[in-house]
Write a protein that holds these residues in place. Structure first.
Motif, PDB file in Angstrom:
ATOM      1  N   ASP A 210       0.872  -1.179   0.000  1.00 29.32           N
ATOM      2  CA  ASP A 210       0.000   0.000   0.000  1.00 29.32           C
ATOM      3  C   ASP A 210       0.903   1.222   0.000  1.00 29.32           C
ATOM      4  N   ALA A 211       1.079   1.837  -1.178  1.00 27.41           N
ATOM      5  CA  ALA A 211       2.053   2.922  -1.336  1.00 27.41           C
ATOM      6  C   ALA A 211       1.374   4.283  -1.297  1.00 27.41           C
ATOM      7  N   ASP A 212       1.967   5.208  -0.578  1.00 27.57           N
ATOM      8  CA  ASP A 212       1.448   6.572  -0.476  1.00 27.57           C
ATOM      9  C   ASP A 212       2.565   7.551  -0.828  1.00 27.57           C
ATOM     10  N   ILE A 213       2.326   8.390  -1.844  1.00 31.17           N
ATOM     11  CA  ILE A 213       3.301   9.407  -2.242  1.00 31.17           C
ATOM     12  C   ILE A 213       3.028  10.672  -1.451  1.00 31.17           C
ATOM     13  N   ARG A 214       4.023  11.121  -0.723  1.00 33.32           N
ATOM     14  CA  ARG A 214       3.845  12.292   0.145  1.00 33.32           C
ATOM     15  C   ARG A 214       3.645  13.563  -0.690  1.00 33.32           C
ATOM     16  N   GLY A 215       2.504  14.237  -0.487  1.00 33.08           N
ATOM     17  CA  GLY A 215       2.238  15.522  -1.128  1.00 33.08           C
ATOM     18  C   GLY A 215       2.477  15.514  -2.619  1.00 33.08           C
ATOM     19  N   PHE A 216       1.923  14.525  -3.316  1.00 35.45           N
ATOM     20  CA  PHE A 216       2.229  14.360  -4.733  1.00 35.45           C
ATOM     21  C   PHE A 216       1.895  15.602  -5.553  1.00 35.45           C
ATOM     22  N   PHE A 217       0.663  16.103  -5.441  1.00 34.60           N
ATOM     23  CA  PHE A 217       0.235  17.238  -6.267  1.00 34.60           C
ATOM     24  C   PHE A 217       1.046  18.501  -5.964  1.00 34.60           C
ATOM     25  N   VAL A 301      -2.540  -1.591  -9.346  1.00 33.59           N
ATOM     26  CA  VAL A 301      -3.742  -0.774  -9.536  1.00 33.59           C
ATOM     27  C   VAL A 301      -3.416   0.626  -9.031  1.00 33.59           C
ATOM     28  N   ARG A 302      -3.596   1.606  -9.897  1.00 31.57           N
ATOM     29  CA  ARG A 302      -3.321   2.995  -9.511  1.00 31.57           C
ATOM     30  C   ARG A 302      -4.526   3.865  -9.839  1.00 31.57           C
ATOM     31  N   TYR A 303      -4.956   4.633  -8.850  1.00 33.37           N
ATOM     32  CA  TYR A 303      -5.997   5.643  -9.070  1.00 33.37           C
ATOM     33  C   TYR A 303      -5.391   6.974  -8.650  1.00 33.37           C
ATOM     34  N   ALA A 304      -5.004   7.789  -9.645  1.00 31.36           N
ATOM     35  CA  ALA A 304      -4.261   9.037  -9.392  1.00 31.36           C
ATOM     36  C   ALA A 304      -3.005   8.676  -8.600  1.00 31.36           C
ATOM     37  N   ASP A 305      -2.822   9.258  -7.401  1.00 32.33           N
ATOM     38  CA  ASP A 305      -1.621   8.953  -6.629  1.00 32.33           C
ATOM     39  C   ASP A 305      -1.856   7.877  -5.574  1.00 32.33           C
ATOM     40  N   ASP A 306      -2.995   7.207  -5.597  1.00 31.16           N
ATOM     41  CA  ASP A 306      -3.259   6.063  -4.713  1.00 31.16           C
ATOM     42  C   ASP A 306      -2.840   4.790  -5.428  1.00 31.16           C
ATOM     43  N   ILE A 307      -1.847   4.099  -4.888  1.00 31.36           N
ATOM     44  CA  ILE A 307      -1.268   2.944  -5.562  1.00 31.36           C
ATOM     45  C   ILE A 307      -1.297   1.735  -4.640  1.00 31.36           C
ATOM     46  N   VAL A 308      -1.809   0.620  -5.155  1.00 34.95           N
ATOM     47  CA  VAL A 308      -1.787  -0.653  -4.440  1.00 34.95           C
ATOM     48  C   VAL A 308      -1.197  -1.700  -5.370  1.00 34.95           C
ATOM     49  N   LEU A 309      -0.242  -2.471  -4.843  1.00 26.78           N
ATOM     50  CA  LEU A 309       0.386  -3.535  -5.618  1.00 26.78           C
ATOM     51  C   LEU A 309       0.283  -4.838  -4.859  1.00 26.78           C
ATOM     52  N   HIS A 313       5.601 -13.136  -3.889  1.00 24.76           N
ATOM     53  CA  HIS A 313       6.747 -13.377  -3.010  1.00 24.76           C
ATOM     54  C   HIS A 313       7.108 -12.117  -2.232  1.00 24.76           C
ATOM     55  N   ARG A 314       7.375 -12.301  -0.943  1.00 23.02           N
ATOM     56  CA  ARG A 314       7.713 -11.161  -0.089  1.00 23.02           C
ATOM     57  C   ARG A 314       9.028 -10.514  -0.510  1.00 23.02           C
ATOM     58  N   GLY A 315      10.000 -11.318  -0.904  1.00 21.23           N
ATOM     59  CA  GLY A 315      11.286 -10.776  -1.306  1.00 21.23           C
ATOM     60  C   GLY A 315      11.162  -9.822  -2.490  1.00 21.23           C
ATOM     61  N   GLU A 316      10.319 -10.171  -3.448  1.00 15.04           N
ATOM     62  CA  GLU A 316      10.118  -9.301  -4.601  1.00 15.04           C
ATOM     63  C   GLU A 316       9.378  -8.023  -4.198  1.00 15.04           C
ATOM     64  N   ALA A 317       8.436  -8.151  -3.271  1.00 13.96           N
ATOM     65  CA  ALA A 317       7.710  -6.963  -2.797  1.00 13.96           C
ATOM     66  C   ALA A 317       8.660  -5.999  -2.097  1.00 13.96           C
ATOM     67  N   ALA A 318       9.551  -6.528  -1.255  1.00  7.73           N
ATOM     68  CA  ALA A 318      10.503  -5.675  -0.545  1.00  7.73           C
ATOM     69  C   ALA A 318      11.485  -5.025  -1.515  1.00  7.73           C
ATOM     70  N   ALA A 319      11.935  -5.784  -2.516  1.00  7.66           N
ATOM     71  CA  ALA A 319      12.864  -5.233  -3.507  1.00  7.66           C
ATOM     72  C   ALA A 319      12.191  -4.133  -4.327  1.00  7.66           C
ATOM     73  N   PHE A 320      10.954  -4.364  -4.698  1.00 13.09           N
ATOM     74  CA  PHE A 320      10.217  -3.353  -5.473  1.00 13.09           C
ATOM     75  C   PHE A 320      10.032  -2.085  -4.644  1.00 13.09           C
ATOM     76  N   LEU A 321       9.679  -2.231  -3.375  1.00  7.93           N
ATOM     77  CA  LEU A 321       9.472  -1.071  -2.507  1.00  7.93           C
ATOM     78  C   LEU A 321      10.741  -0.229  -2.417  1.00  7.93           C
TER      79      LEU A 321
END
Length: 496
Positions: A210-217, A301-309, A313-321
């Protein structure tokens, strides 16, 4: 273009004006996401409506066909599509009850002599004498107690932005990827929610990022944004218009402030520019990462700056993050350290965590709903449960209470009709399968607040419960599920 994340090899796009182009089949959203192409009816309309629901302007279908045919083509002549008819349609599409900007002109006031105003605006845009006005700063309360800054553009700026966005959508709708849903023609928040649920249940998803971009706009870099725009748009007049809107600044309590980064939330062009920025900074890179580096299943899945992936595998999730944080920093963005989370979530999460003695799987929020790991009642199969976010409901009820306080001396029938529209609007969004308990709670609380207000109106003629029940039945609709199950709507939209 390296910034686009497509490859390290720099490709110079071909420059050519948007002349006649052959119509070729449109790639489906699934095809862009690496899934099998879907079957479509041969006579299916290939031209989406814009968010303003203005019809596709004659000639723009050729722009779209050209954009579809050659992904590296630059368009050198687009402003002539911003016609008087398109400007008029853009005016009609605006929110008629929106607050005025720094010019103080409302939609109704502009409508007095609208033809002369529209023609004058058209002349100024094409002569280059059009000047963008600063956005009026306004703040709205957020759920965490902070305030979100909004920028209210002047009415003429809204009209011009809407018209240009209509034109540019013909190009960018052929570029944007299938997992991008925010503020795009023919796509809604519920389409994004459906895609997320279907992805979690049909793919091997065991971890959610669950990714959140700080103050994107507020932190979009103008220089990078113009580079991204120029990758497809080479009409200098369109580029100057976009620069005028970005450099117009904001006006707060009569004081002008420069805006060197960011784009005002609330501006008509902001959603399209935000999608464009994230298309090059995140979408293309994430899609490439999924195709080249992910060994297991991965969904985005991305809706504007709300992103969920979702990851297998946990290792791939951590590497992507980790790499996602590095990627965003290259373009002046950063992940919010407290709101970005990697959690165990999926069909095996409950039993795996129980075996380790770690309790129930964590939940995450997306587009107004809390997502939970659950099971259906019939077969006990894994199911993604969705409940209205409690903070959202409390915030809405506080707003209803404040408005009822202002309407304390209003006629009961008038207040009842207003409350009916509030409840119906709430149900129209939140009435998804499995959320009936929250719907009942919302209606019950609205009724309680209304009763409190009615009983404060008079001590001598106190509202009886019997009379109030009749009002509830008459004005507050009973909750019922209005949305189909996610997989039903998703399969209907992308028929296999």
């Amino acid at each position: 273009m390296h910034a686009a994340g497509e490859s390290d090899k720099r490709v110079v796009p071909t420059k050519c004006p948007n002349k006649e182009a052959e119509e070729i089949p449109e790639a489906s959203a699934e095809g862009k996401e690496g899934r099998r192409l879907t079957k479509r009816n041969s006579n299916e309309d290939r031209t989406h409506r814009t968010p303003s629901r203005t019809e596709c302007v004659p000639g723009l279908e050729r722009v779209r066909a050209a954009a579809r045919r050659d992904k590296k083509q630059q368009f050198t002549a687009l402003l002539h599509h911003v016609s008087v008819d398109l400007l008029r349609a853009s005016y009609e599409a605006l929110n008629k009850s929106a607050a005025p900007g720094v010019d103080g002109v409302t939609w109704q006031q502009y409508g007095e002599g609208v033809e002369e105003r529209i023609r004058d605006l058209h002349v100024r845009i094409h002569r280059g004498s059009y000047r963008a006005q600063p956005s009026k700063r306004k703040y709205i309360d957020k759920e965490d107690g902070r305030q979100r800054p909004l920028g209210i553009a002047a009415l003429e700026d809204k009209i011009a932005q809407q018209a240009v966005v209509t034109v540019l959508n013909q190009v960018y709708e052929e570029d944007f990827l299938g997992f991008s849903y925010g503020f795009r023609p023919g796509r809604s928040q519920h389409n994004a929610l459906d895609a997320l649920t279907v992805g979690i249940t049909r793919k091997k998803v065991n971890w959610i990022l669950d990714a959140d971009i700080r103050g994107f706009f507020d932190n979009m870099d103008h220089e990078w944004l113009m580079k991204f725009v120029e990758y497809r748009i080479a009409d200098p007049r369109i580029l100057r218009l976009i620069q005028k809107w970005m450099k117009a600044g904001v006006s707060e309590e009569g004081q002008w402030q420069d805006s060197r980064v960011g784009t005002p939330q609330g501006a008509v062009a902001s959603p399209m520019l935000a999608n464009l920025y994230l298309h090059y900074t995140f979408d293309l890179w994430a899609n490439q990462w999924r195709e080249q580096k992910a060994q297991g299943d991965m969904i985005v899945v991305r809706y504007a700056d709300d992103i969920v992936l979702g990851f297998e595998h946990r290792g791939e999730a951590a590497a992507f993050l980790k790499q996602m944080g590095e990627r965003l920093r290259e373009f002046g963005l950063e992940l919010h350290p407290e709101k970005t989370r990697l959690i165990e979530f999926g069909r095996f999460a409950a039993q795996d965590r129980a075996r380790r003695g770690e309790g129930k799987p964590e939940t995450f929020n997306f587009l107004g709903f809390t997502h939970l790991c659950g099971k259906n009642q019939k077969g006990g199969w894994f199911q993604v449960k969705r409940k209205t976010i409690k903070k959202r409901m409390r915030s809405k009820l506080r707003a209803v209470k404040q408005e009822l306080g202002k309407r304390i001396h209003e006629k009961v029938t008038v207040t009842g009709k207003w409350l009916k529209s509030v409840v119906l609007g709430y149900f129209n969004y939140h009435a998804v399968p499995g959320n009936m308990k929250a719907l009942r709670a919302f209606r019950r609380e609205v009724g309680r607040l209304w009763l409190q207000m009615l009983r404060r109106r008079s001590q001598r003629h106190r509202m009886t419960w019997k009379r109030f029940v009749q009002l509830l039945i008459q004005y507050l609709p009973s909750p019922r599920i209005l949305h189909p199950y996610p997989e039903v709507r998703f399969d209907a939209k992308y028929s296999r």
